[in-house]
Design a protein around this motif. Structure first.
Motif, PDB file in Angstrom:
ATOM      1  N   ASP A   1     -24.604  43.633  26.687  1.00 54.30           N
ATOM      2  CA  ASP A   1     -23.729  44.755  26.363  1.00 54.30           C
ATOM      3  C   ASP A   1     -24.468  46.074  26.596  1.00 54.30           C
ATOM      4  O   ASP A   1     -25.514  46.313  25.989  1.00 54.30           O
ATOM      5  CB  ASP A   1     -23.279  44.641  24.897  1.00 54.30           C
ATOM      6  CG  ASP A   1     -22.192  45.642  24.570  1.00 54.30           C
ATOM      7  OD1 ASP A   1     -21.936  46.534  25.403  1.00 54.30           O
ATOM      8  OD2 ASP A   1     -21.596  45.532  23.495  1.00 54.30           O
TER       9      ASP A   1
ATOM     10  N   ARG B   1     -16.013  43.957  27.504  1.00 61.14           N
ATOM     11  CA  ARG B   1     -17.111  44.614  28.239  1.00 61.14           C
ATOM     12  C   ARG B   1     -18.099  43.570  28.767  1.00 61.14           C
ATOM     13  O   ARG B   1     -18.567  43.644  29.888  1.00 61.14           O
ATOM     14  CB  ARG B   1     -17.873  45.538  27.284  1.00 61.14           C
ATOM     15  CG  ARG B   1     -17.500  46.982  27.350  1.00 61.14           C
ATOM     16  CD  ARG B   1     -18.512  47.903  26.699  1.00 61.14           C
ATOM     17  NE  ARG B   1     -19.183  47.457  25.513  1.00 61.14           N
ATOM     18  CZ  ARG B   1     -18.770  47.691  24.260  1.00 61.14           C
ATOM     19  NH1 ARG B   1     -17.673  48.371  24.025  1.00 61.14           N
ATOM     20  NH2 ARG B   1     -19.486  47.273  23.228  1.00 61.14           N
TER      21      ARG B   1
ATOM     22  N   GLU C   1     -23.701  48.907  25.633  1.00 65.07           N
ATOM     23  CA  GLU C   1     -23.660  49.828  24.488  1.00 65.07           C
ATOM     24  C   GLU C   1     -24.654  49.437  23.403  1.00 65.07           C
ATOM     25  O   GLU C   1     -25.383  50.269  22.891  1.00 65.07           O
ATOM     26  CB  GLU C   1     -22.242  49.910  23.914  1.00 65.07           C
ATOM     27  CG  GLU C   1     -21.370  50.730  24.829  1.00 65.07           C
ATOM     28  CD  GLU C   1     -20.079  51.198  24.210  1.00 65.07           C
ATOM     29  OE1 GLU C   1     -19.866  51.006  22.993  1.00 65.07           O
ATOM     30  OE2 GLU C   1     -19.277  51.755  24.971  1.00 65.07           O
ATOM     31  N   ASP C   2     -24.679  48.140  23.013  1.00 63.10           N
ATOM     32  CA  ASP C   2     -25.604  47.770  21.924  1.00 63.10           C
ATOM     33  C   ASP C   2     -26.737  46.863  22.384  1.00 63.10           C
ATOM     34  O   ASP C   2     -27.566  46.427  21.585  1.00 63.10           O
ATOM     35  CB  ASP C   2     -24.842  47.141  20.740  1.00 63.10           C
ATOM     36  CG  ASP C   2     -24.172  45.820  21.120  1.00 63.10           C
ATOM     37  OD1 ASP C   2     -24.533  45.258  22.166  1.00 63.10           O
ATOM     38  OD2 ASP C   2     -23.291  45.364  20.370  1.00 63.10           O
TER      39      ASP C   2
ATOM     40  N   ASP D   1     -14.108  44.382  18.281  1.00 61.93           N
ATOM     41  CA  ASP D   1     -14.569  43.042  18.629  1.00 61.93           C
ATOM     42  C   ASP D   1     -14.034  42.651  20.012  1.00 61.93           C
ATOM     43  O   ASP D   1     -14.781  42.171  20.876  1.00 61.93           O
ATOM     44  CB  ASP D   1     -14.076  42.058  17.557  1.00 61.93           C
ATOM     45  CG  ASP D   1     -14.481  40.629  17.857  1.00 61.93           C
ATOM     46  OD1 ASP D   1     -15.557  40.436  18.456  1.00 61.93           O
ATOM     47  OD2 ASP D   1     -13.714  39.696  17.502  1.00 61.93           O
TER      48      ASP D   1
ATOM     49  N   ARG E   1     -15.781  44.725  22.826  1.00 60.18           N
ATOM     50  CA  ARG E   1     -17.132  44.263  23.150  1.00 60.18           C
ATOM     51  C   ARG E   1     -17.069  43.002  24.019  1.00 60.18           C
ATOM     52  O   ARG E   1     -17.775  42.878  25.016  1.00 60.18           O
ATOM     53  CB  ARG E   1     -17.890  43.977  21.850  1.00 60.18           C
ATOM     54  CG  ARG E   1     -19.236  43.347  22.055  1.00 60.18           C
ATOM     55  CD  ARG E   1     -20.003  43.153  20.757  1.00 60.18           C
ATOM     56  NE  ARG E   1     -21.096  42.215  20.965  1.00 60.18           N
ATOM     57  CZ  ARG E   1     -20.988  40.892  20.857  1.00 60.18           C
ATOM     58  NH1 ARG E   1     -19.836  40.353  20.523  1.00 60.18           N
ATOM     59  NH2 ARG E   1     -22.026  40.117  21.073  1.00 60.18           N
ATOM     60  N   ARG E   2     -16.192  42.064  23.640  1.00 63.69           N
ATOM     61  CA  ARG E   2     -16.077  40.825  24.418  1.00 63.69           C
ATOM     62  C   ARG E   2     -15.616  41.140  25.851  1.00 63.69           C
ATOM     63  O   ARG E   2     -16.110  40.576  26.818  1.00 63.69           O
ATOM     64  CB  ARG E   2     -15.080  39.872  23.756  1.00 63.69           C
ATOM     65  CG  ARG E   2     -15.621  39.245  22.491  1.00 63.69           C
ATOM     66  CD  ARG E   2     -14.540  38.489  21.745  1.00 63.69           C
ATOM     67  NE  ARG E   2     -15.007  38.095  20.419  1.00 63.69           N
ATOM     68  CZ  ARG E   2     -15.602  36.933  20.157  1.00 63.69           C
ATOM     69  NH1 ARG E   2     -15.775  36.049  21.086  1.00 63.69           N
ATOM     70  NH2 ARG E   2     -16.010  36.648  18.933  1.00 63.69           N
TER      71      ARG E   2
END
Ligand code: HEM
Length: 430
Positions: A217, A82, A219-220, A76, A79-80
């Protein structure tokens, strides 16, 4: 009780008495104080995934911020980080410097001359204006004052809770908890209103809110939701504004009682800076002021301690640390470690100049933390502080009616016990 009464004295006593790694018990928990740069490097950098922020004081900050980047862990947090990192890219900070310079110049014009004025309150007004402007492009006439008032109140209420040792979740049974919750609700409404307004009418503003809204993001492919945006905005205000204000308050104090140093730094700023311009390159032209401010961050590190929870057992500097242990690291202690600093208790404004720089170990000096969770706003904070100090110094002579050192008050950040007074006299410009 000793920790409550004098946390800095207590940490210093532990370090001096028991050495670089020691353990003390607080309530049901063992706290490992790690005061050697090798141990800190392992916690913050080499084995950082093992050291989480699952701690009660982080949760207390989380009552205000929500689950933002400052207190998140694992995937978590990653991700934040990034998503948010690009908003703090060098080029973006460069753009934000324009706002910082404009607001600083306006503030300088407003300052009353020849009268006593509260230094910290005055600086806080400017840093909050810079925060609301770089975050949401809000000026005073566009609602920034409401954001500033509500946030200041919330910040004070949070600090009061820390001071009273009230780290548990606010309960509406108590009247001060009700005030806290009411203020928090109002602040959330304001932030939500700003986010909704921006979604409804994207206006091409160049600010942190826009950058965070647009961040995707890689990645996702996802974006930050509105709830996440709210948490991150509050986190940036909480993490960024009081830290910088306090460092600037200490700077004014040290400059006010060292007129010769202030003259030297004013001359450097006047000779090196053009008419209000400021860029990353400019920072390289005022090395003495930069060194002075780095020394401020050494002696008065606003984030004076941080803590982690060891998720699995580990070895730090040859000591076994059990799973679940609380680990405390303190820039305040490390910045005074006699093995890594010559004359650590002296304020030396030239300490960080070129080859004079002492404290050879990377983790003996870490006002902005270190490793992957290093402060995301460090360049922002450095640019903002140097812009404010350079412009203040080149415009005014600062004097202090009282030069006795104010008491240091370590709360969430390293504050002064009381606001100091300063008097400003205009400088003749060549
Ligand atoms: C002189 C000013 C500042 C100081 C001394 C400072 C210090 C720090 C420190 C020591 C950490 C790491 C905390 C830890 O490891 O537990 C940190 C993290 C952080 N800071 Fe700052 N900070 C300053 C200004 C700012 C500003 C201006 C912003 C934003 C605009 C900011 C945003 C953050 C955020 C979001 C984090 C969390 C990063 C993460 O966990 O990935 N800080 N700061």
């Amino acid at each position: 009780m000793e920790i409550q009464r004098d946390p800095l004295g207590f940490l210093t006593y532990l370090h001096q008495t028991y050495g670089d790694v020691c353990v003390h018990r607080l309530g049901p928990f063992d706290y490992y104080l790690v005061a050697h740069p090798d141990g800190i490097k392992r916690i913050l950098q080499d084995n950082h995934p093992n050291y989480s922020k699952r701690l009660i004081d982080m949760q207390t900050v989380g009552y205000v911020s929500g689950p933002g980047i400052l207190i998140a862990d694992g995937a978590d947090w990653m991700r934040r980080r990034r998503l948010m990192q690009p908003a703090f890219h060098r080029d973006k900070i460069q753009q934000m410097m324009l706002t910082m310079v404009a607001l600083t110049n306006a503030w300088i014009q407003e300052l009353p001359v020849g009268q006593r004025l509260k230094a910290n309150s005055s600086i806080t007004l400017l840093t909050l204006r810079i925060a609301t402007n770089t975050l949401f492009s809000l000026d005073l006439d566009q609602g920034a004052s409401e954001v500033m008032e509500c946030f200041s109140k919330l910040n004070e209420l949070l600090i009061r809770r820390f001071r009273a040792g009230k780290l548990f979740r606010p309960i509406p049974l108590f009247s001060d908890d009700r005030v806290f919750l009411r203020t928090l609700r109002r602040f959330d409404e304001i932030i939500d209103g700003i986010i909704a307004g921006r979604r409804a009418r994207p206006d091409g503003s160049f600010d942190l809110l826009s950058m965070l809204m647009l961040a995707r993001d890689e990645e996702d492919g996802g974006f930050l939701s509105d709830i996440e945006l709210r948490s991150e905005i509050k986190t940036l205000l909480l993490a960024g504004f009081e830290t910088t204000s306090n460092a600037l308050g200490w700077s004014v104090f040290e400059l006010g009682r060292r007129p010769e140093l202030a003259e030297t730094l004013a001359r450097e700023a006047e000779e090196s800076l053009g008419a209000g311009e400021f860029s990353h390159e400019t920072l390289t032209r005022i090395p003495q002021l930069k060194s002075f401010f780095e020394e401020i961050l050494r002696v008065y590190p606003p984030a004076w301690y941080t803590a982690r929870r060891a998720e699995a057992a580990d070895t730090l500097c040859g000591f076994e640390i059990p799973a679940g242990a609380r680990v405390v690291v303190s820039p305040y202690l490390l910045h005074r470690h006699p093995e890594f600093w010559a004359e650590p208790n002296e304020f030396d404004a030239t300490r960080f100049l070129g080859s004079h720089r002492l404290g050879a170990h990377r983790f003996s000096y870490f006002p902005f933390g270190g490793g992957p969770r290093q402060c995301i706003g460090n360049q922002f904070a450095m640019a903002e502080s140097l812009i404010i100090l350079a412009n203040l110094l080149r415009t005014y002579r600062i004097s202090l009616p009282r030069t006795t050192p104010p008491e240091v008050r370590p709360l969430i950040t390293l504050r002064m016990q009381e606001d100091i007074e300063m008097v400003l006299e205009p400088r003749e410009r060549p």
